[in-house]
Design a protein around this motif. Structure first.
Motif, PDB file in Angstrom:
ATOM      1  N   CYS A   4       0.834  -1.204   0.000  1.00  0.00           N
ATOM      2  CA  CYS A   4       0.000   0.000   0.000  1.00  0.00           C
ATOM      3  C   CYS A   4       0.869   1.254   0.000  1.00  0.00           C
ATOM      4  O   CYS A   4       1.798   1.368   0.801  1.00  0.00           O
ATOM      5  N   CYS A  11      -0.071   3.170   3.646  1.00  0.00           N
ATOM      6  CA  CYS A  11       0.332   2.700   4.977  1.00  0.00           C
ATOM      7  C   CYS A  11       1.438   1.647   4.917  1.00  0.00           C
ATOM      8  O   CYS A  11       1.851   1.142   5.956  1.00  0.00           O
ATOM      9  N   CYS A  23      -6.628  -1.360  -0.128  1.00  0.00           N
ATOM     10  CA  CYS A  23      -5.834  -1.838   1.007  1.00  0.00           C
ATOM     11  C   CYS A  23      -6.780  -2.307   2.110  1.00  0.00           C
ATOM     12  O   CYS A  23      -7.669  -1.572   2.529  1.00  0.00           O
ATOM     13  N   CYS A  68      -6.031   0.281   5.370  1.00  0.00           N
ATOM     14  CA  CYS A  68      -6.362   1.714   5.437  1.00  0.00           C
ATOM     15  C   CYS A  68      -7.338   2.166   4.354  1.00  0.00           C
ATOM     16  O   CYS A  68      -7.790   3.305   4.385  1.00  0.00           O
TER      17      CYS A  68
HETATM   18 ZN   LIG Z   1      -2.950   0.901   3.380  1.00  0.00          ZN
END
Ligand SMILES: [Zn+2]
Length: 140
Positions: free
Chosen positions: A31, A34, A45, A48
């Motif tokens: 990701c 994050c 993701c 997040c």
């Molecule tokens: Zn993420």
């Protein structure tokens, strides 16, 4: 020594999974928001909710996290392969990332959780000529 017959349906490639099926590497989605790695590749993701990704190429080694043994051929094409094992491999570089595959060459009754394995790739050619590399596992 392959569980899946040569004429088994190949995965349809798209922007998310193409690297996984063609690079002959353990290229895992990371990701951009994050830095969480996830597999299989998805649109969003799971941590997040971001939708932008890069890839990390991880070492092709891991351990058997879990497995199951198929004794019944759910598809006639698998009749010559049963019994066969489906293993869930936890990657050494990021144990939270787990990859599904087979472990051909190891008798199902000998497979144990925690076995050290490494990836190799089975090469298949799709009808349109695209060469696909299916990750599989063997003992190391
Ligand atoms: Zn993420």
């Amino acid at each position: 020594m392959s569980v899946l017959p040569d004429d088994w349906a190949l995965p349809a490639l798209d922007a998310r999974n193409e690297r996984w099926f063609t690079s002959q590497s353990i290229a895992v989605q990371r990701c951009s928001g994050c830095a969480t790695r996830q597999h299989p590749p998805e649109e969003i993701c799971h941590r997040c909710g971001a939708s932008s990704f890069d890839h990390d190429v991880l070492a092709p080694t891991g351990t058997v996290f879990s497995f199951t043994v198929a004794h019944y051929a759910v598809n006639r094409a698998l009749a010559d392969s049963v019994p066969y094992a489906v293993v869930l491999v936890s990657l050494d570089e990021d144990p939270a990332v787990r990859v599904v595959g087979n472990l051909p060459g190891v008798p199902c009754e000998d497979i144990r959780i925690g076995m050290a394995v490494e990836a190799y790739w089975e090469e298949r050619t799709a009808e349109d000529g695209t060469v696909i590399h299916l990750p599989q596992w063997r003992l190391r």
